[in-house]
Enzyme design. Sequence first.
Site, PDB file in Angstrom:
ATOM      1  N   CYS A   1     -51.781 -24.455  20.678  1.00  0.00           N
ATOM      2  CA  CYS A   1     -50.653 -24.575  21.611  1.00  0.00           C
ATOM      3  C   CYS A   1     -49.496 -25.351  20.974  1.00  0.00           C
ATOM      4  O   CYS A   1     -49.631 -26.551  20.721  1.00  0.00           O
ATOM      5  CB  CYS A   1     -51.149 -25.255  22.887  1.00  0.00           C
ATOM      6  SG  CYS A   1     -49.854 -25.764  24.014  1.00  0.00           S
TER       7      CYS A   1
ATOM      8  N   CYS B   1     -48.196 -28.319  23.032  1.00  0.00           N
ATOM      9  CA  CYS B   1     -49.193 -29.408  22.990  1.00  0.00           C
ATOM     10  C   CYS B   1     -49.005 -30.247  21.732  1.00  0.00           C
ATOM     11  O   CYS B   1     -49.053 -31.483  21.782  1.00  0.00           O
ATOM     12  CB  CYS B   1     -50.612 -28.838  23.013  1.00  0.00           C
ATOM     13  SG  CYS B   1     -51.022 -27.912  24.504  1.00  0.00           S
TER      14      CYS B   1
END
Length: 150
Positions: A71, A74
């Site tokens: 991600c 993230c």
Amino acid sequence: MIFIPLFVLRRVTKKSVSNSEKEIETRRRRREMAEEGSVIACHSVDEWTRQLEQANESKKLVVIDFTASWCGPCRTIAPAFNDFAKKFPTVLFLKVDVDELNTVAQDWAVEAMPTFMFVKEGSIIDKVVGAKKEELQKKIETFLVAQASQ
């Protein structure tokens, strides 16, 4: 063949057991000291459960980062999350990789990454979905002020 008397083996075994117990205790203490001001990554359901139970007992605010290695957002917010852990040492910051602990992510109804859950005494009190640094910081500060006034 080498003959080792049984009493020698017992002594060696007892000594190694007590040394390993001391070593385990030392590691546990070091881990607890490192917890304040750092993000704790949970890699097993047992570790996850233990961290939540300890937080519930201490009545600390817990901020959980549900993340994934693939991600992009993230990875972008991870340094800020680490900085928050240093800035707010009275808060417990946990990190859960949703691919590693997918049952935990499912139990907590995580549908997007990153998702930040705010937990107090075992109850979810709020959440932030997305890499929203300012919103995340604002909520942490709000909950700490509320906690201090209690």
